[in-house]
Design a protein around this motif. Structure first.
Motif, PDB file in Angstrom:
ATOM      1  N   ILE A 158      -9.889   2.740  36.764  1.00 58.27           N
ATOM      2  CA  ILE A 158      -9.817   1.336  36.366  1.00 58.27           C
ATOM      3  C   ILE A 158      -9.475   1.231  34.885  1.00 58.27           C
ATOM      4  O   ILE A 158     -10.043   1.943  34.051  1.00 58.27           O
ATOM      5  CB  ILE A 158     -11.158   0.632  36.648  1.00 58.27           C
ATOM      6  CG1 ILE A 158     -11.484   0.649  38.145  1.00 58.27           C
ATOM      7  CG2 ILE A 158     -11.152  -0.793  36.111  1.00 58.27           C
ATOM      8  CD1 ILE A 158     -10.561  -0.155  39.010  1.00 58.27           C
ATOM      9  N   THR A 159      -8.547   0.326  34.549  1.00 61.51           N
ATOM     10  CA  THR A 159      -8.146   0.112  33.165  1.00 61.51           C
ATOM     11  C   THR A 159      -8.583  -1.281  32.700  1.00 61.51           C
ATOM     12  O   THR A 159      -9.115  -2.075  33.482  1.00 61.51           O
ATOM     13  CB  THR A 159      -6.625   0.246  33.008  1.00 61.51           C
ATOM     14  OG1 THR A 159      -5.982  -0.880  33.654  1.00 61.51           O
ATOM     15  CG2 THR A 159      -6.119   1.546  33.627  1.00 61.51           C
ATOM     16  N   GLU A 160      -8.318  -1.588  31.438  1.00 60.64           N
ATOM     17  CA  GLU A 160      -8.669  -2.901  30.898  1.00 60.64           C
ATOM     18  C   GLU A 160      -7.939  -4.020  31.634  1.00 60.64           C
ATOM     19  O   GLU A 160      -8.456  -5.137  31.747  1.00 60.64           O
ATOM     20  CB  GLU A 160      -8.331  -2.967  29.401  1.00 60.64           C
ATOM     21  CG  GLU A 160      -9.235  -2.117  28.528  1.00 60.64           C
ATOM     22  CD  GLU A 160     -10.684  -2.582  28.579  1.00 60.64           C
ATOM     23  OE1 GLU A 160     -10.920  -3.797  28.792  1.00 60.64           O
ATOM     24  OE2 GLU A 160     -11.586  -1.740  28.421  1.00 60.64           O
ATOM     25  N   ARG A 161      -6.734  -3.729  32.137  1.00 59.50           N
ATOM     26  CA  ARG A 161      -5.986  -4.755  32.892  1.00 59.50           C
ATOM     27  C   ARG A 161      -6.782  -5.208  34.108  1.00 59.50           C
ATOM     28  O   ARG A 161      -6.920  -6.415  34.351  1.00 59.50           O
ATOM     29  CB  ARG A 161      -4.628  -4.213  33.348  1.00 59.50           C
ATOM     30  CG  ARG A 161      -3.899  -5.139  34.325  1.00 59.50           C
ATOM     31  CD  ARG A 161      -2.770  -4.456  35.054  1.00 59.50           C
ATOM     32  NE  ARG A 161      -2.262  -5.304  36.126  1.00 59.50           N
ATOM     33  CZ  ARG A 161      -2.756  -5.355  37.359  1.00 59.50           C
ATOM     34  NH1 ARG A 161      -3.787  -4.579  37.680  1.00 59.50           N
ATOM     35  NH2 ARG A 161      -2.229  -6.163  38.271  1.00 59.50           N
ATOM     36  N   GLU A 162      -7.278  -4.256  34.885  1.00 58.10           N
ATOM     37  CA  GLU A 162      -8.020  -4.598  36.096  1.00 58.10           C
ATOM     38  C   GLU A 162      -9.341  -5.285  35.767  1.00 58.10           C
ATOM     39  O   GLU A 162      -9.765  -6.205  36.468  1.00 58.10           O
ATOM     40  CB  GLU A 162      -8.286  -3.350  36.956  1.00 58.10           C
ATOM     41  CG  GLU A 162      -7.045  -2.765  37.615  1.00 58.10           C
ATOM     42  CD  GLU A 162      -6.199  -1.961  36.644  1.00 58.10           C
ATOM     43  OE1 GLU A 162      -4.975  -2.220  36.565  1.00 58.10           O
ATOM     44  OE2 GLU A 162      -6.762  -1.094  35.952  1.00 58.10           O
ATOM     45  N   ILE A 163      -9.984  -4.853  34.702  1.00 61.61           N
ATOM     46  CA  ILE A 163     -11.245  -5.482  34.293  1.00 61.61           C
ATOM     47  C   ILE A 163     -11.003  -6.937  33.911  1.00 61.61           C
ATOM     48  O   ILE A 163     -11.739  -7.840  34.329  1.00 61.61           O
ATOM     49  CB  ILE A 163     -11.886  -4.701  33.128  1.00 61.61           C
ATOM     50  CG1 ILE A 163     -12.361  -3.323  33.617  1.00 61.61           C
ATOM     51  CG2 ILE A 163     -13.039  -5.492  32.526  1.00 61.61           C
ATOM     52  CD1 ILE A 163     -12.906  -2.433  32.523  1.00 61.61           C
ATOM     53  N   ALA A 164      -9.937  -7.185  33.133  1.00 58.59           N
ATOM     54  CA  ALA A 164      -9.623  -8.554  32.707  1.00 58.59           C
ATOM     55  C   ALA A 164      -9.266  -9.429  33.902  1.00 58.59           C
ATOM     56  O   ALA A 164      -9.721 -10.580  34.009  1.00 58.59           O
ATOM     57  CB  ALA A 164      -8.478  -8.535  31.698  1.00 58.59           C
ATOM     58  N   LEU A 165      -8.461  -8.907  34.822  1.00 64.51           N
ATOM     59  CA  LEU A 165      -8.071  -9.688  35.990  1.00 64.51           C
ATOM     60  C   LEU A 165      -9.271  -9.929  36.901  1.00 64.51           C
ATOM     61  O   LEU A 165      -9.437 -11.018  37.453  1.00 64.51           O
ATOM     62  CB  LEU A 165      -6.959  -8.969  36.758  1.00 64.51           C
ATOM     63  CG  LEU A 165      -6.416  -9.675  38.004  1.00 64.51           C
ATOM     64  CD1 LEU A 165      -5.964 -11.090  37.666  1.00 64.51           C
ATOM     65  CD2 LEU A 165      -5.274  -8.877  38.611  1.00 64.51           C
ATOM     66  N   GLY A 166     -10.132  -8.918  37.042  1.00 65.43           N
ATOM     67  CA  GLY A 166     -11.340  -9.092  37.845  1.00 65.43           C
ATOM     68  C   GLY A 166     -12.237 -10.175  37.278  1.00 65.43           C
ATOM     69  O   GLY A 166     -12.796 -10.997  38.018  1.00 65.43           O
ATOM     70  N   LYS A 167     -12.383 -10.207  35.958  1.00 58.83           N
ATOM     71  CA  LYS A 167     -13.187 -11.245  35.307  1.00 58.83           C
ATOM     72  C   LYS A 167     -12.586 -12.624  35.532  1.00 58.83           C
ATOM     73  O   LYS A 167     -13.308 -13.616  35.657  1.00 58.83           O
ATOM     74  CB  LYS A 167     -13.312 -10.957  33.812  1.00 58.83           C
ATOM     75  CG  LYS A 167     -14.252  -9.821  33.454  1.00 58.83           C
ATOM     76  CD  LYS A 167     -14.349  -9.667  31.939  1.00 58.83           C
ATOM     77  CE  LYS A 167     -15.357  -8.593  31.553  1.00 58.83           C
ATOM     78  NZ  LYS A 167     -15.453  -8.445  30.074  1.00 58.83           N
ATOM     79  N   LEU A 168     -11.254 -12.688  35.565  1.00 56.64           N
ATOM     80  CA  LEU A 168     -10.585 -13.970  35.803  1.00 56.64           C
ATOM     81  C   LEU A 168     -10.862 -14.461  37.226  1.00 56.64           C
ATOM     82  O   LEU A 168     -11.066 -15.653  37.455  1.00 56.64           O
ATOM     83  CB  LEU A 168      -9.083 -13.807  35.563  1.00 56.64           C
ATOM     84  CG  LEU A 168      -8.216 -15.064  35.588  1.00 56.64           C
ATOM     85  CD1 LEU A 168      -6.990 -14.882  34.713  1.00 56.64           C
ATOM     86  CD2 LEU A 168      -7.775 -15.438  36.998  1.00 56.64           C
ATOM     87  N   LEU A 169     -10.885 -13.533  38.185  1.00 56.94           N
ATOM     88  CA  LEU A 169     -11.110 -13.914  39.572  1.00 56.94           C
ATOM     89  C   LEU A 169     -12.582 -14.205  39.869  1.00 56.94           C
ATOM     90  O   LEU A 169     -12.892 -14.960  40.800  1.00 56.94           O
ATOM     91  CB  LEU A 169     -10.626 -12.798  40.506  1.00 56.94           C
ATOM     92  CG  LEU A 169      -9.122 -12.501  40.507  1.00 56.94           C
ATOM     93  CD1 LEU A 169      -8.832 -11.294  41.386  1.00 56.94           C
ATOM     94  CD2 LEU A 169      -8.325 -13.712  40.974  1.00 56.94           C
TER      95      LEU A 169
END
Length: 383
Positions: free
Chosen positions: A151-162
């Motif tokens: 998992i990268t920062e991209r997935e963490i940021a998108l997960g937080k958005l969802l």
């Protein structure tokens, strides 16, 4: 063009998540979208019984039946690890990422990782905690295959958005009698609900109010019909309600936590909250009323003792802090809380400061908002 396509895909994904509020049978479709957006191998939505080491709900995509059976054998280890992590977890808004939050030493001795995850080629798991009580945990998670990497920062940021959209969908679904919706035609579904629901257009004009909402409007409740426009009696609540409807009418992906828990009553009255569900996208929601951009669901606050216990578990509050929190959630002032608990005012203030620090808020209004974001309404079971 690529950016516009990306925004369209995100909007479509969020729309599919909100459709699940009215039809939980659509979660597999939404989970597939979440999995693909996060470039993962699997995705799950789960309801765990922590006290009995059982899975009460487990919607999955990308997991073969054999591995579901194997995972069930490790549920006690999974729950033990979750409970241990949640005791010190900083916030329910922060995801738990296997590669970042679990030591390599633990993974090397974990039967769950070695016998279940590793043989599937899964190298990382990101979990979001949606709701948490002393005996129940609701969350969603994705797992990545070795070919996809950690998992990268991209997935963490998108997960937080969802996250707030998934939480909003589950909380609204939790307020509804889904079996009633399934039995009734969708055009009649809202009138079959016991909670108050108002459908509004982009100006906030009332397009439809179900029986409970009409009674609330006519009996001098916390909402009012002002020349056909839905408003709250409290100006600040009206402003937030209006802002949430505007966001719902535009890009529902930007609504985030706005309108997730709008307090409609004054501090000295029993709390009643509104939750705004975007209605623009998604074929299921649009079928209710094509001109509607938002559905406003109105319900009571959760029981103060249950809510305090849930936050205590989620944020590691002490018994004394939990008692203070329950009193404040019941609408008592700090002075009244000190008197009822037979402690000094200064001690009560210290407990409140500790609660603020542990939960990451700075005001009592923010504390109540946090409660409404993670605790189901009173009288409604966890889904």
């Amino acid at each position: 063009m690529a950016e516009a396509s990306s925004r369209h895909k995100l909007s479509k994904l969020i729309g599919s998540i909100y459709d699940c509020a009215l039809d939980p049978g659509r979660w597999e479709y939404a989970l597939t979208g979440i999995r693909d957006a996060l470039d993962a191998q699997t995705a799950v939505l789960h309801l765990n019984d922590l006290s009995q080491d059982r899975l009460l709900m487990y919607r999955t995509v990308g997991i073969e039946p054999y591995w579901l059976e194997q995972q069930a054998k490790h549920i006690r280890e999974i729950h033990a690890r979750l409970i241990e992590d949640l005791l010190t977890w900083p916030s329910l808004e922060v995801p738990h990422v296997l590669s970042r939050n679990v030591s390599q030493t633990y993974l090397e001795t974990s039967r769950y990782f070695q016998e279940c995850l590793k043989p599937q080629g899964l190298v990382d798991v990101m979990s979001f905690f949606l709701m948490h009580t002393p005996t129940r945990l609701v969350g969603f998670a994705v797992a990545r295959h070795e070919r996809q990497g950690i998992i990268t920062e991209r997935e963490i940021a998108l997960g937080k958005l969802l996250l707030p959209h998934v939480r909003r969908s589950l909380m609204i679904s939790n307020m509804l009698d889904i079996s009633t919706i399934e039995r009734a035609r969708m055009a009649e579904a809202l009138d079959a609900l016991t909670c108050a629901v108002v459908l509004a257009n982009e100006r906030g004009a009332i397009l439809h109010a179900n029986r409970s909402a009409r009674h609330m409007l006519l009996s001098g409740g916390p909402i009012q019909d002002v020349h056909g426009i839905l408003q709250a009696k409290i100006p600040s609540a009206s402003k937030e309600l209006h802002n949430a409807i505007i966001l719902a009418a535009g890009d529902e992906g930007s609504i985030g936590n706005t309108g997730l828990a709008i307090r409609l009553t004054e501090p000295d009255l029993p709390p009643i909250f509104a939750r705004v569900l975007p209605m623009v996208s998604g074929d299921l929601r649009a079928s209710l009323e094509p001109a509607a951009v938002a559905a406003v669901f109105i319900g009571n606050a959760p029981d103060e003792h249950d809510a305090a216990d849930m936050l205590a578990t989620a944020f590691g509050l002490t018994l004394a802090e939990t008692r203070v929190l329950a009193s404040l959630l019941a609408g008592h002032t700090l002075a009244e809380t000190a008197a009822s608990l037979r402690i000094a005012n200064a001690t009560t203030k210290t407990h409140l400061d500790n609660i603020f620090e542990k939960t990451g808020v700075s005001r009592q209004a923010e504390l109540m908002r946090l409660v409404m974001q993670i605790v189901p309404p009173a009288g409604q079971p966890v889904p």
